[in-house]
Write a protein that holds these residues in place. Sequence first.
Motif, PDB file in Angstrom:
ATOM      1  N   SER A  80       0.817  -1.217   0.000  1.00 22.25           N
ATOM      2  CA  SER A  80       0.000   0.000   0.000  1.00 22.25           C
ATOM      3  C   SER A  80       0.849   1.264   0.000  1.00 22.25           C
ATOM      4  N   SER A  81       2.141   1.113  -0.289  1.00 20.79           N
ATOM      5  CA  SER A  81       3.051   2.257  -0.337  1.00 20.79           C
ATOM      6  C   SER A  81       3.596   2.451  -1.745  1.00 20.79           C
ATOM      7  N   ALA A  82       3.928   3.698  -2.053  1.00 19.66           N
ATOM      8  CA  ALA A  82       4.536   4.042  -3.331  1.00 19.66           C
ATOM      9  C   ALA A  82       5.876   4.708  -3.057  1.00 19.66           C
ATOM     10  N   LEU A  83       6.873   4.363  -3.840  1.00 19.56           N
ATOM     11  CA  LEU A  83       8.188   4.983  -3.742  1.00 19.56           C
ATOM     12  C   LEU A  83       8.387   5.855  -4.979  1.00 19.56           C
ATOM     13  N   LEU A  84       8.412   7.162  -4.764  1.00 19.02           N
ATOM     14  CA  LEU A  84       8.687   8.107  -5.849  1.00 19.02           C
ATOM     15  C   LEU A  84      10.191   8.185  -6.011  1.00 19.02           C
ATOM     16  N   ARG A  85      10.662   8.002  -7.233  1.00 22.85           N
ATOM     17  CA  ARG A  85      12.104   8.051  -7.459  1.00 22.85           C
ATOM     18  C   ARG A  85      12.417   8.557  -8.851  1.00 22.85           C
ATOM     19  N   SER A  86      13.665   8.913  -9.036  1.00 16.67           N
ATOM     20  CA  SER A  86      14.180   9.277 -10.357  1.00 16.67           C
ATOM     21  C   SER A  86      13.418  10.429 -10.986  1.00 16.67           C
ATOM     22  N   LEU A 119       9.958   8.993  -0.486  1.00 14.60           N
ATOM     23  CA  LEU A 119      11.069   9.290  -1.382  1.00 14.60           C
ATOM     24  C   LEU A 119      12.320   9.534  -0.549  1.00 14.60           C
ATOM     25  N   LEU A 120      13.449   9.510  -1.228  1.00  8.41           N
ATOM     26  CA  LEU A 120      14.732   9.902  -0.645  1.00  8.41           C
ATOM     27  C   LEU A 120      15.297  11.024  -1.507  1.00  8.41           C
ATOM     28  N   THR A 121      15.884  12.018  -0.872  1.00 15.20           N
ATOM     29  CA  THR A 121      16.509  13.103  -1.625  1.00 15.20           C
ATOM     30  C   THR A 121      17.728  13.623  -0.883  1.00 15.20           C
ATOM     31  N   PHE A 128      10.323  19.114  -2.861  1.00 13.92           N
ATOM     32  CA  PHE A 128       9.331  18.120  -2.479  1.00 13.92           C
ATOM     33  C   PHE A 128       8.458  18.609  -1.319  1.00 13.92           C
ATOM     34  N   GLY A 129       9.012  19.422  -0.438  1.00 15.22           N
ATOM     35  CA  GLY A 129       8.222  20.009   0.642  1.00 15.22           C
ATOM     36  C   GLY A 129       7.088  20.871   0.097  1.00 15.22           C
ATOM     37  N   ARG A 130       7.353  21.601  -0.970  1.00 14.30           N
ATOM     38  CA  ARG A 130       6.307  22.426  -1.591  1.00 14.30           C
ATOM     39  C   ARG A 130       5.224  21.577  -2.249  1.00 14.30           C
ATOM     40  N   LEU A 131       5.497  20.293  -2.446  1.00 15.90           N
ATOM     41  CA  LEU A 131       4.525  19.376  -3.040  1.00 15.90           C
ATOM     42  C   LEU A 131       3.818  18.537  -1.973  1.00 15.90           C
ATOM     43  N   GLY A 132       3.985  18.911  -0.716  1.00 15.28           N
ATOM     44  CA  GLY A 132       3.272  18.235   0.358  1.00 15.28           C
ATOM     45  C   GLY A 132       4.036  17.134   1.071  1.00 15.28           C
ATOM     46  N   PHE A 133       5.277  16.878   0.669  1.00 10.83           N
ATOM     47  CA  PHE A 133       6.080  15.866   1.357  1.00 10.83           C
ATOM     48  C   PHE A 133       6.657  16.456   2.632  1.00 10.83           C
ATOM     49  N   ARG A 134       6.777  15.631   3.659  1.00 12.82           N
ATOM     50  CA  ARG A 134       7.363  16.034   4.938  1.00 12.82           C
ATOM     51  C   ARG A 134       8.470  15.060   5.304  1.00 12.82           C
ATOM     52  N   ARG A 135       9.484  15.597   5.956  1.00 13.72           N
ATOM     53  CA  ARG A 135      10.589  14.737   6.407  1.00 13.72           C
ATOM     54  C   ARG A 135      10.081  13.697   7.388  1.00 13.72           C
ATOM     55  N   THR A 136      10.710  12.540   7.333  1.00 14.64           N
ATOM     56  CA  THR A 136      10.373  11.469   8.255  1.00 14.64           C
ATOM     57  C   THR A 136      11.628  10.663   8.561  1.00 14.64           C
ATOM     58  N   ILE A 160      17.700  12.341   2.730  1.00 10.42           N
ATOM     59  CA  ILE A 160      16.556  12.665   3.579  1.00 10.42           C
ATOM     60  C   ILE A 160      15.355  11.843   3.119  1.00 10.42           C
ATOM     61  N   ALA A 161      14.712  11.172   4.068  1.00  8.96           N
ATOM     62  CA  ALA A 161      13.472  10.438   3.781  1.00  8.96           C
ATOM     63  C   ALA A 161      12.303  11.416   3.949  1.00  8.96           C
ATOM     64  N   MET A 162      11.366  11.326   2.999  1.00  7.54           N
ATOM     65  CA  MET A 162      10.187  12.190   3.045  1.00  7.54           C
ATOM     66  C   MET A 162       8.958  11.338   2.727  1.00  7.54           C
ATOM     67  N   THR A 163       7.796  11.811   3.173  1.00  7.50           N
ATOM     68  CA  THR A 163       6.553  11.071   2.950  1.00  7.50           C
ATOM     69  C   THR A 163       5.394  12.044   2.747  1.00  7.50           C
TER      70      THR A 163
END
Length: 166
Positions: A80-86, A119-121, A128-136, A160-163
């Motif tokens: 039930s998880s998606a990994l955004l990459r590349s 994602l990792l960055t 990615f923060g401006r797109l709603g991702f938060r550090r985790t 940095i891991a984000m979700t």
Amino acid sequence: MALSGHGSSGPGRSGSIRVVDASIAAGLRPGTPDDFPAIASLLLASDLPLDGLSADRPFAVVAVRAGRLIGCADVERYGSSALLRSVAVDAAVRGTGIGRTLVEAALVDAGGDATRAYLLTETAAGFFGRLGFRRTSRRRVSPLVRASVEFTSACPASAIAMTRPL
């Protein structure tokens, strides 16, 4: 609007992309195996890893302008998880909204029963923060995602891991 195509392979792939920015719609489409050389070149130019990628597994979405691939984003599904990459955009067209559109299209395509994206960055936490991702914490990332090539070998421990919820 939906664009039919291959999309990335794997469980839960819908095979189509819903465009979220009509101004880029004409150049947004699912990636194909033939796109891989241009994708690899773009990723390398953006200092992103190729680990775990191949022409045998098409990308979720690419952006093409004047016959040239100018951006890409991929999603891998893990339960039930998606990994955004590349996620990469040609330096000449950064800041034009293409990156945002690619990310949103890839995440919409991840849909189905996926409830959270990760994602990792190393360099794009602000974007990615401006797109709603938060550090985790990496410990809070789904164990299935943590077992991916992206988490185990492609990205350094300093990334940095984000979700974000889907």
